[in-house]
Design a protein around this motif. Structure first.
Motif, PDB file in Angstrom:
ATOM      1  N   GLU A 174      34.818  49.256  45.058  1.00  0.00           N
ATOM      2  CA  GLU A 174      36.116  49.303  44.628  1.00  0.00           C
ATOM      3  C   GLU A 174      37.163  49.869  45.542  1.00  0.00           C
ATOM      4  N   MET A 177      37.784  46.696  47.514  1.00  0.00           N
ATOM      5  CA  MET A 177      38.665  45.868  46.757  1.00  0.00           C
ATOM      6  C   MET A 177      39.990  46.320  47.123  1.00  0.00           C
ATOM      7  N   ASP A 181      43.056  44.582  48.967  1.00  0.00           N
ATOM      8  CA  ASP A 181      44.558  44.152  48.413  1.00  0.00           C
ATOM      9  C   ASP A 181      45.539  44.609  49.352  1.00  0.00           C
ATOM     10  N   TYR A 196      36.856  42.062  50.897  1.00  0.00           N
ATOM     11  CA  TYR A 196      36.718  41.625  49.911  1.00  0.00           C
ATOM     12  C   TYR A 196      34.988  41.074  49.839  1.00  0.00           C
ATOM     13  N   ARG A 212      32.072  40.957  34.976  1.00  0.00           N
ATOM     14  CA  ARG A 212      33.611  40.309  35.334  1.00  0.00           C
ATOM     15  C   ARG A 212      33.887  40.928  36.711  1.00  0.00           C
ATOM     16  N   GLN A 213      33.401  41.985  37.123  1.00  0.00           N
ATOM     17  CA  GLN A 213      33.723  42.708  38.448  1.00  0.00           C
ATOM     18  C   GLN A 213      33.457  41.445  39.604  1.00  0.00           C
ATOM     19  N   ALA A 215      33.129  38.349  39.130  1.00  0.00           N
ATOM     20  CA  ALA A 215      34.413  37.049  38.868  1.00  0.00           C
ATOM     21  C   ALA A 215      35.452  37.529  39.661  1.00  0.00           C
ATOM     22  N   GLU A 216      35.904  38.771  39.305  1.00  0.00           N
ATOM     23  CA  GLU A 216      37.309  39.264  40.035  1.00  0.00           C
ATOM     24  C   GLU A 216      37.295  39.286  41.565  1.00  0.00           C
ATOM     25  N   ALA A 217      36.053  39.792  42.050  1.00  0.00           N
ATOM     26  CA  ALA A 217      35.836  39.802  43.723  1.00  0.00           C
ATOM     27  C   ALA A 217      35.825  38.212  43.996  1.00  0.00           C
ATOM     28  N   HIS A 218      35.401  37.472  43.440  1.00  0.00           N
ATOM     29  CA  HIS A 218      35.134  36.073  43.965  1.00  0.00           C
ATOM     30  C   HIS A 218      36.692  35.477  43.874  1.00  0.00           C
ATOM     31  N   PHE A 219      37.539  36.016  42.857  1.00  0.00           N
ATOM     32  CA  PHE A 219      38.832  35.431  42.657  1.00  0.00           C
ATOM     33  C   PHE A 219      39.780  36.074  43.955  1.00  0.00           C
ATOM     34  N   ARG A 220      39.663  37.050  44.134  1.00  0.00           N
ATOM     35  CA  ARG A 220      40.419  37.659  45.159  1.00  0.00           C
ATOM     36  C   ARG A 220      39.967  37.225  46.789  1.00  0.00           C
TER      37      ARG A 220
END
Length: 238
Positions: A174, A177, A181, A196, A212-213, A215-220
């Motif tokens: 995290e 992440m 950002d 990332y 879901r975490q 998926a969020e990492a892939h998205f970022r």
């Protein structure tokens, strides 16, 4: 005498648990500046060094700094983004019969209007533009805020990296992440990709692939690749 003052000041400061609770509430309400101030007070009073016992506070403080920097950057961006200037009324050029031009609004006659010195107007406009460029303003402040957030989160990253256990490793992810950002906001896209990717690697080891975490990492990561030229194939992978 100074000892008495220090004791009095220490008594005025709430305990650590109270400060953290107050900071978390402020953060949840998006009162990021207040959250930053409260976390800073907690660190100054109870946790001056980043250690395994205090690293969570440093992480939360870094996140508050990041969100406050983003909020400040958005406000300044809106101000600088060029709010539309009110439209001037259309003017019509007229002469008074002697070859002199007058500019009146809405078809008004030139007899009641003062003469317009076009050269003076041009000079005034140029001077105004120069003054706007020279205004010190707070344009650089968001960059300083992002840098402060980076320093605190990097301290947390270093500490989490020395700690064992899945929970500590997920906190490390995290932190990566959050560092990503910051790099994304400051347009350091290569660094964002690195952070990332580090976060994603940890999450893939410890979490189900449907989490879901992940998926969020892939998205970022995809966003960071999107901002970087020549990395279309990598973007498609995510």
């Amino acid at each position: 005498m100074s000892t008495e003052k220090e004791e009095s000041t220490a008594q005025d400061v709430p305990d650590l648990e109270t400060l953290i609770g107050k900071a978390k509430r402020a953060f949840a309400l998006k009162q990021y500046e207040q959250a930053v101030e409260t976390y800073a007070m907690a660190l100054e009073t109870y946790a001056k060094e980043c250690s395994p016992a205090t690293v969570d506070i440093y992480y939360l403080y870094g996140c508050a700094l990041l969100e406050n920097a983003i909020a400040s950057n958005n406000v300044l961006g809106n101000k600088q983004g060029g709010e539309e200037e009110p439209e001037e009324p259309e003017t019509k050029a007229e002469t008074d019969g002697k070859g002199r031009f007058f500019f009146g609004a809405d078809g008004a006659t030139g007899e009641d209007d003062p003469e317009v010195d076009l050269f003076a107007q041009a000079q005034a406009a140029e001077k105004e533009e120069e003054e706007e460029k020279e205004e010190p303003g707070d344009v650089d402040e968001p960059e300083d805020d992002f840098e402060g957030a980076w320093d605190i989160l990097d301290l947390a990253r270093t500490t989490y990296d020395t700690m064992q256990g899945d929970e500590s490793q997920l906190k490390l992810a995290e932190t990566y992440m959050a560092l990503g950002d910051i790099s994304l906001e400051t347009e350091k896209f290569d660094q964002a990709i690195t952070d990332y990717q580090s976060a994603l690697d940890i999450k893939l080891k410890l979490l189900p692939h449907t989490n879901r975490q992940i998926a969020e990492a892939h998205f970022r990561l995809s966003l960071a690749f999107d901002m970087t030229t020549g990395k279309l194939e990598s973007q498609i992978e995510h």
